[in-house]
Design a protein around this motif. Structure first.
Motif, PDB file in Angstrom:
ATOM      1  N   SER A 139       0.829  -1.206   0.000  1.00 29.40           N
ATOM      2  CA  SER A 139       0.000   0.000   0.000  1.00 29.40           C
ATOM      3  C   SER A 139       0.861   1.253   0.000  1.00 29.40           C
ATOM      4  CB  SER A 139      -0.933   0.022   1.212  1.00 29.40           C
ATOM      5  OG  SER A 139      -0.201   0.138   2.409  1.00 29.40           O
ATOM      6  N   TYR A 156      -3.962   3.518  -1.404  1.00 30.05           N
ATOM      7  CA  TYR A 156      -4.273   2.449  -2.348  1.00 30.05           C
ATOM      8  C   TYR A 156      -3.643   1.195  -1.758  1.00 30.05           C
ATOM      9  CZ  TYR A 156      -4.340  -0.662  -6.291  1.00 30.05           C
ATOM     10  OH  TYR A 156      -4.561  -1.761  -7.098  1.00 30.05           O
ATOM     11  N   GLU A 157      -4.414   0.111  -1.664  1.00 30.80           N
ATOM     12  CA  GLU A 157      -3.906  -1.137  -1.100  1.00 30.80           C
ATOM     13  C   GLU A 157      -4.126  -2.250  -2.107  1.00 30.80           C
ATOM     14  OE1 GLU A 157      -3.872  -2.349   3.294  1.00 30.80           O
ATOM     15  OE2 GLU A 157      -5.766  -3.129   2.509  1.00 30.80           O
ATOM     16  N   GLY A 158      -3.040  -2.886  -2.530  1.00 29.90           N
ATOM     17  CA  GLY A 158      -3.125  -3.957  -3.508  1.00 29.90           C
ATOM     18  C   GLY A 158      -2.957  -5.321  -2.875  1.00 29.90           C
ATOM     19  N   TYR A 159      -3.586  -6.340  -3.511  1.00 28.97           N
ATOM     20  CA  TYR A 159      -3.543  -7.719  -3.019  1.00 28.97           C
ATOM     21  C   TYR A 159      -3.089  -8.643  -4.140  1.00 28.97           C
ATOM     22  CZ  TYR A 159      -6.693  -5.626   0.388  1.00 28.97           C
ATOM     23  OH  TYR A 159      -7.251  -4.807   1.320  1.00 28.97           O
ATOM     24  N   GLN A 171      -5.500 -10.691  -8.879  1.00 29.94           N
ATOM     25  CA  GLN A 171      -4.841  -9.535  -8.283  1.00 29.94           C
ATOM     26  C   GLN A 171      -5.735  -8.308  -8.426  1.00 29.94           C
ATOM     27  OE1 GLN A 171      -0.853  -8.848  -9.618  1.00 29.94           O
ATOM     28  NE2 GLN A 171      -0.800  -6.778  -8.826  1.00 29.94           N
ATOM     29  N   GLY A 173      -6.986  -4.341  -6.179  1.00 31.66           N
ATOM     30  CA  GLY A 173      -6.634  -3.344  -5.177  1.00 31.66           C
ATOM     31  C   GLY A 173      -7.807  -2.446  -4.851  1.00 31.66           C
TER      32      GLY A 173
END
Length: 185
Positions: A139, A156-159, A171, A173
């Motif tokens: 993030s 912003y948080e990505g997975y 994938q 976010g």
């Protein structure tokens, strides 16, 4: 012998004088450094917060919510190291997979303009459901930390998810808002 005794006594007196003067200077300097550290905001903070986020239109997820506990160590008045852990629930658009996990992240905060900061974190999301695998979480964002302890941030948080997981999603976010309160220790 008398001359040696006088030299020894004079040397001892001079050493005692310089030592006590030096100790006094070190004590004053230490006190000044400690008060400067307190004035500059150095120290530890523990923060509790709630967060919620929205995903982009192309994401299989719709929104998220959660809570966290954040530790912050202010290295200087401008840089802090953070560690956080908490619960996050992701809600899918079609109600097929609604993963929830315990996140553990570490990061850095840089106070660019007084109380306004830029933050980045990376870590892992440990799935709670049976067969769920660990996500990689990253993030970046910004926020503002008031003197009274209130902390509001946007990120912003990505997975990145393991394809072998029973709660697999591609994938994605989210754009998240965090409202928290920091307690100084």
């Amino acid at each position: 012998m008398k001359t040696i005794t006088k030299i020894f006594a004079t040397s001892f007196a001079a050493l005692a004088l310089f030592t006590t003067t030096n100790l006094k200077a070190q004590t004053t300097e230490t006190m000044t450094t400690t008060s400067t550290m307190m004035d500059s905001g150095m120290g530890f903070k523990v923060g509790v917060g709630i967060n919620g986020g929205l995903f982009r239109d192309k994401s299989p997820m719709d929104y998220s919510y959660g809570a966290d506990l954040k530790l912050q160590w202010d290295l200087t008045k401008d840089v802090a190291v953070t560690a956080s852990g908490g619960y996050t629930k992701l809600m899918s658009r079609n109600n097929t997979v609604d993963p929830d996990f315990i996140a553990a992240k570490g990061g850095v905060k840089v106070f660019a303009i007084k109380r306004m900061y830029l933050a980045t974190e990376a870590g892992a999301g440990f799935g709670i459901q049976d067969g769920a695998k660990t996500n990689f979480i990253y993030s970046g964002g910004f926020g503002y930390e008031w003197n009274n302890g209130l902390d509001i941030g946007v990120r912003y948080e990505g997975y990145v998810n393991d394809s072998a997981s029973t709660t697999y999603f591609r994938q994605t976010g989210q754009y998240a808002l965090r409202i928290g309160y920091n307690f100084k220790l």
